[in-house]
Design a protein around this motif. Structure first.
Motif, PDB file in Angstrom:
ATOM      1  N   PRO A  57       0.777  -1.240   0.000  1.00  0.00           N
ATOM      2  CA  PRO A  57       0.000   0.000   0.000  1.00  0.00           C
ATOM      3  C   PRO A  57       0.806   1.287   0.000  1.00  0.00           C
ATOM      4  O   PRO A  57       0.255   2.353  -0.278  1.00  0.00           O
ATOM      5  N   HIS A  60       4.197   4.105  -3.397  1.00  0.00           N
ATOM      6  CA  HIS A  60       4.525   5.419  -3.963  1.00  0.00           C
ATOM      7  C   HIS A  60       5.419   6.256  -3.049  1.00  0.00           C
ATOM      8  O   HIS A  60       5.806   7.360  -3.429  1.00  0.00           O
ATOM      9  N   LYS A 136       2.317  -0.163 -11.634  1.00  0.00           N
ATOM     10  CA  LYS A 136       2.449   0.352 -10.270  1.00  0.00           C
ATOM     11  C   LYS A 136       1.155   1.051  -9.919  1.00  0.00           C
ATOM     12  O   LYS A 136       0.809   2.081 -10.505  1.00  0.00           O
ATOM     13  N   THR A 137       0.408   0.472  -8.974  1.00  0.00           N
ATOM     14  CA  THR A 137      -0.877   1.022  -8.565  1.00  0.00           C
ATOM     15  C   THR A 137      -0.798   1.399  -7.089  1.00  0.00           C
ATOM     16  O   THR A 137       0.286   1.535  -6.525  1.00  0.00           O
ATOM     17  N   ASN A 138      -1.975   1.542  -6.459  1.00  0.00           N
ATOM     18  CA  ASN A 138      -1.995   1.945  -5.054  1.00  0.00           C
ATOM     19  C   ASN A 138      -1.460   0.878  -4.116  1.00  0.00           C
ATOM     20  O   ASN A 138      -1.038   1.186  -3.007  1.00  0.00           O
ATOM     21  N   ASP A 139      -1.498  -0.383  -4.515  1.00  0.00           N
ATOM     22  CA  ASP A 139      -1.026  -1.430  -3.604  1.00  0.00           C
ATOM     23  C   ASP A 139      -0.327  -2.578  -4.333  1.00  0.00           C
ATOM     24  O   ASP A 139      -0.235  -3.685  -3.806  1.00  0.00           O
TER      25      ASP A 139
END
Length: 212
Positions: A57, A60, A136-139
């Motif tokens: 999570p 980033h 690459k996403t939020n989690d």
């Protein structure tokens, strides 16, 4: 307890998944809740490694962007590999982080415990490694390494290797944050069972990669 799945058998041009999608804690060997999916492909002159780092999570918050920086100070996916069937004292360490920065170096680890190690850093342009961060996403972050056998050697059909992952679990306010047992999880395909302090550089724990 970690299952006995310490040998990976590869056939040419056929993707092979690691049989277990959860890595194990470096200190105790406990199975971790986050999923880490790893696939391997043997091509003529290349070993391709595809990975998915799930349940991540805070991906980033990674701020390291330069090749051959100390990427292990934040979140990474790592591969240690050496040619031959015996426990190595010299092996290749590869790291890739969520910003597609790459670290590559030869490690001399004469004690097998990570103390007194020597690093022979490989200039980025000389590695010959093709690498991508695919998503690459939020989690979640996923990527691939294409490692030429010219780098690691191909004199036999057996290699020793291990895979590792560092996951940040607590939000950070300092852009120069450093992972520690207080804020991160240190995970291994084959746990190093290092006790109180997480340690990856214990090559006796390496599994085997064999070419059929």
């Amino acid at each position: 307890m970690q299952p006995d799945e310490s040998t990976i058998y590869l056939l040419p041009n056929q993707w092979k998944n690691l049989p277990h999608n959860h890595f194990f804690e470096a200190t105790t060997g406990a199975e971790m809740p986050q999923e880490t999916v790893v696939r391997l492909l043997l091509e003529h002159e290349t070993l391709r490694i595809s990975f998915e780092c799930r349940q991540n999570p805070l991906v980033h918050q990674n701020t390291l962007t330069e090749h051959n920086e100390d990427l292990w100070k934040q979140e990474v996916f790592e591969v240690f590999i050496a040619e031959g069937s015996s426990t190595p004292t010299r092996y290749l360490e590869l790291e890739i982080n969520p910003n597609n920065a790459l670290f590559a170096g030869w490690i001399d680890n004469p004690t097998g415990e990570g103390d007194g190690m020597n690093l022979d850093l490989i200039p980025y342009e000389k590695t010959g490694i093709v690498h991508h961060i695919i998503q690459k996403t939020n989690d979640l972050w996923t990527g691939e390494l294409q490692i030429p056998f010219a780098l690691i050697g191909k004199g036999g059909r057996v290699y020793r290797l291990n895979f590792y992952r560092i996951i940040l679990l607590k939000p950070q306010t300092d852009p120069a944050w450093i992972c520690s047992p207080d804020n991160s999880s240190f995970q291994c395909w084959r746990s190093t069972h290092s006790g109180v302090t997480p340690r990856f550089h214990r090559p006796e724990s390496f599994g085997k990669l064999m070419f059929d």
